[in-house]
Design a protein around this motif. Structure first.
Motif, PDB file in Angstrom:
ATOM      1  N   ASP A   4       5.280 -16.004   3.432  1.00  0.00           N
ATOM      2  CA  ASP A   4       5.292 -15.682   2.010  1.00  0.00           C
ATOM      3  C   ASP A   4       4.438 -14.450   1.722  1.00  0.00           C
ATOM      4  N   LEU A   5       3.416 -14.216   2.528  1.00  0.00           N
ATOM      5  CA  LEU A   5       2.605 -13.004   2.411  1.00  0.00           C
ATOM      6  C   LEU A   5       2.101 -12.748   0.981  1.00  0.00           C
ATOM      7  N   ASN A   6       1.601 -13.781   0.318  1.00  0.00           N
ATOM      8  CA  ASN A   6       1.125 -13.625  -1.063  1.00  0.00           C
ATOM      9  C   ASN A   6       0.037 -12.566  -1.203  1.00  0.00           C
ATOM     10  N   LYS A   7      -0.959 -12.616  -0.322  1.00  0.00           N
ATOM     11  CA  LYS A   7      -2.071 -11.665  -0.402  1.00  0.00           C
ATOM     12  C   LYS A   7      -1.567 -10.240  -0.163  1.00  0.00           C
ATOM     13  N   GLU A   8      -0.720 -10.066   0.857  1.00  0.00           N
ATOM     14  CA  GLU A   8      -0.195  -8.739   1.189  1.00  0.00           C
ATOM     15  C   GLU A   8       0.693  -8.200   0.070  1.00  0.00           C
ATOM     16  N   THR A   9       1.487  -9.084  -0.516  1.00  0.00           N
ATOM     17  CA  THR A   9       2.336  -8.669  -1.644  1.00  0.00           C
ATOM     18  C   THR A   9       1.460  -8.207  -2.807  1.00  0.00           C
ATOM     19  N   ALA A  10       0.360  -8.921  -3.052  1.00  0.00           N
ATOM     20  CA  ALA A  10      -0.569  -8.534  -4.124  1.00  0.00           C
ATOM     21  C   ALA A  10      -1.187  -7.168  -3.844  1.00  0.00           C
ATOM     22  N   ILE A  11      -1.502  -6.894  -2.584  1.00  0.00           N
ATOM     23  CA  ILE A  11      -2.070  -5.587  -2.219  1.00  0.00           C
ATOM     24  C   ILE A  11      -1.052  -4.481  -2.472  1.00  0.00           C
ATOM     25  N   VAL A  12       0.189  -4.695  -2.020  1.00  0.00           N
ATOM     26  CA  VAL A  12       1.250  -3.697  -2.230  1.00  0.00           C
ATOM     27  C   VAL A  12       1.463  -3.479  -3.733  1.00  0.00           C
ATOM     28  N   GLU A  13       1.475  -4.553  -4.502  1.00  0.00           N
ATOM     29  CA  GLU A  13       1.641  -4.451  -5.953  1.00  0.00           C
ATOM     30  C   GLU A  13       0.518  -3.615  -6.557  1.00  0.00           C
ATOM     31  N   ALA A  14      -0.719  -3.841  -6.138  1.00  0.00           N
ATOM     32  CA  ALA A  14      -1.861  -3.091  -6.661  1.00  0.00           C
ATOM     33  C   ALA A  14      -1.752  -1.602  -6.299  1.00  0.00           C
ATOM     34  N   VAL A  15      -1.335  -1.312  -5.061  1.00  0.00           N
ATOM     35  CA  VAL A  15      -1.155   0.081  -4.637  1.00  0.00           C
ATOM     36  C   VAL A  15      -0.122   0.767  -5.533  1.00  0.00           C
ATOM     37  N   LEU A  16       1.016   0.101  -5.758  1.00  0.00           N
ATOM     38  CA  LEU A  16       2.075   0.691  -6.592  1.00  0.00           C
ATOM     39  C   LEU A  16       1.628   0.840  -8.041  1.00  0.00           C
ATOM     40  N   PHE A  17       0.826  -0.098  -8.518  1.00  0.00           N
ATOM     41  CA  PHE A  17       0.320  -0.039  -9.886  1.00  0.00           C
ATOM     42  C   PHE A  17      -0.641   1.136 -10.050  1.00  0.00           C
ATOM     43  N   LEU A  18      -1.496   1.343  -9.072  1.00  0.00           N
ATOM     44  CA  LEU A  18      -2.532   2.379  -9.172  1.00  0.00           C
ATOM     45  C   LEU A  18      -2.018   3.779  -8.875  1.00  0.00           C
ATOM     46  N   ASP A  19      -0.969   3.891  -8.080  1.00  0.00           N
ATOM     47  CA  ASP A  19      -0.458   5.203  -7.705  1.00  0.00           C
ATOM     48  C   ASP A  19       0.667   5.601  -8.646  1.00  0.00           C
ATOM     49  N   SER A  20       0.525   6.734  -9.297  1.00  0.00           N
ATOM     50  CA  SER A  20       1.543   7.132 -10.286  1.00  0.00           C
ATOM     51  C   SER A  20       2.774   7.771  -9.636  1.00  0.00           C
ATOM     52  N   GLU A  21       2.649   8.212  -8.394  1.00  0.00           N
ATOM     53  CA  GLU A  21       3.783   8.827  -7.697  1.00  0.00           C
ATOM     54  C   GLU A  21       4.575   7.776  -6.929  1.00  0.00           C
ATOM     55  N   PRO A  22       5.894   7.938  -6.836  1.00  0.00           N
ATOM     56  CA  PRO A  22       6.679   7.022  -6.013  1.00  0.00           C
ATOM     57  C   PRO A  22       6.217   7.094  -4.548  1.00  0.00           C
ATOM     58  N   LEU A  23       6.087   5.949  -3.895  1.00  0.00           N
ATOM     59  CA  LEU A  23       5.623   5.884  -2.507  1.00  0.00           C
ATOM     60  C   LEU A  23       6.675   5.223  -1.626  1.00  0.00           C
ATOM     61  N   ASN A  24       6.941   5.826  -0.447  1.00  0.00           N
ATOM     62  CA  ASN A  24       7.868   5.184   0.481  1.00  0.00           C
ATOM     63  C   ASN A  24       7.116   4.131   1.294  1.00  0.00           C
ATOM     64  N   GLU A  25       7.852   3.366   2.088  1.00  0.00           N
ATOM     65  CA  GLU A  25       7.255   2.273   2.847  1.00  0.00           C
ATOM     66  C   GLU A  25       6.138   2.756   3.768  1.00  0.00           C
ATOM     67  N   GLU A  26       6.327   3.931   4.390  1.00  0.00           N
ATOM     68  CA  GLU A  26       5.319   4.466   5.307  1.00  0.00           C
ATOM     69  C   GLU A  26       4.013   4.759   4.570  1.00  0.00           C
ATOM     70  N   ALA A  27       4.106   5.382   3.398  1.00  0.00           N
ATOM     71  CA  ALA A  27       2.909   5.705   2.620  1.00  0.00           C
ATOM     72  C   ALA A  27       2.191   4.432   2.168  1.00  0.00           C
ATOM     73  N   ILE A  28       2.954   3.449   1.702  1.00  0.00           N
ATOM     74  CA  ILE A  28       2.355   2.175   1.270  1.00  0.00           C
ATOM     75  C   ILE A  28       1.657   1.523   2.463  1.00  0.00           C
ATOM     76  N   SER A  29       2.310   1.566   3.627  1.00  0.00           N
ATOM     77  CA  SER A  29       1.768   0.972   4.844  1.00  0.00           C
ATOM     78  C   SER A  29       0.402   1.583   5.191  1.00  0.00           C
ATOM     79  N   LYS A  30       0.310   2.912   5.120  1.00  0.00           N
ATOM     80  CA  LYS A  30      -0.958   3.599   5.424  1.00  0.00           C
ATOM     81  C   LYS A  30      -2.043   3.245   4.420  1.00  0.00           C
ATOM     82  N   ILE A  31      -1.703   3.335   3.124  1.00  0.00           N
ATOM     83  CA  ILE A  31      -2.689   3.081   2.065  1.00  0.00           C
ATOM     84  C   ILE A  31      -3.187   1.638   2.125  1.00  0.00           C
ATOM     85  N   ALA A  32      -2.260   0.697   2.260  1.00  0.00           N
ATOM     86  CA  ALA A  32      -2.601  -0.729   2.222  1.00  0.00           C
ATOM     87  C   ALA A  32      -3.073  -1.267   3.577  1.00  0.00           C
ATOM     88  N   GLU A  33      -2.935  -0.409   4.628  1.00  0.00           N
ATOM     89  CA  GLU A  33      -3.272  -0.827   5.985  1.00  0.00           C
ATOM     90  C   GLU A  33      -2.520  -2.091   6.396  1.00  0.00           C
TER      91      GLU A  33
END
Length: 181
Positions: A4-33
């Motif tokens: 279910d990856l609840n914690k990881e989903t929350a991290i990805v959601e926070a990254v997308l919320f905080l970043d105003s530019e569209p991010l691809n999967e690779e960028a999200i992966s780097k930012i969220a580790e």
């Protein structure tokens, strides 16, 4: 194995919320580790979460990246207040010029004028100032006229992932565009 990856989903959601530019999967992966696989599952989880009727936002793919946006039917009623201030309202003639460029790019000033039947100088200047169009090359024709096309800001403004996501033209409009070329 179901994750279910609840914690990881929350991290990805926070990254997308905080970043105003569209991010691809690779960028999200780097930012969220997080690994790409985990990011992909998290994106699917967010899509499902936002599909609920009581959610006012959705996950949209714009210019090849993911971004949290208001649902379209909600955005239409909120755009006036929350739309970017520099976006300003485009006049009917600016929208017409922008539409012609979006559908027929790359296109020259004289081709735009042949369709519109009036000078396009001011509209082209305005659309370049607003960073909605740009010079994309020179036509292989006498005088090598400049050709124009849309920008990433155009895609963002209209919440499109790519030009292929533009609505299809009605047959009458399509014929009008073709006759002038």
């Amino acid at each position: 194995m179901e994750m279910d990856l609840n914690k990881e989903t929350a991290i990805v959601e926070a990254v997308l919320f905080l970043d105003s530019e569209p991010l691809n999967e690779e960028a999200i992966s780097k930012i969220a580790e997080l690994s790409i696989d985990v990011v992909e599952v998290a994106i699917e989880n967010l899509k499902e979460k936002y599909s609920a009727e009581n959610s006012g936002v959705e996950l949209s793919k714009i210019t090849g990246g993911w971004v949290i946006t208001p649902k379209k039917y909600i955005w239409n009623s909120l755009r006036e207040r929350y739309g970017k201030k520099n976006e300003g309202k485009l006049s009917k003639s600016a929208m017409e010029t922008l539409s012609i460029i979006a559908y027929l790019q790359p296109i020259t000033r004289s081709e735009i004028e042949a369709i519109r039947g009036v000078s396009a100088d001011n509209m082209i200047r305005l659309l370049i100032e607003k960073n909605l169009i740009k010079e994309v090359g020179k036509k292989d024709a006498p005088g090598k006229p400049t050709q124009f096309g849309t920008t990433k800001d155009f895609l963002k403004l209209f919440q499109l992932n790519s030009i292929s996501d533009l609505p299809k033209l009605e047959e009458k409009e399509s014929e009008r565009f073709e006759l002038a070329r």
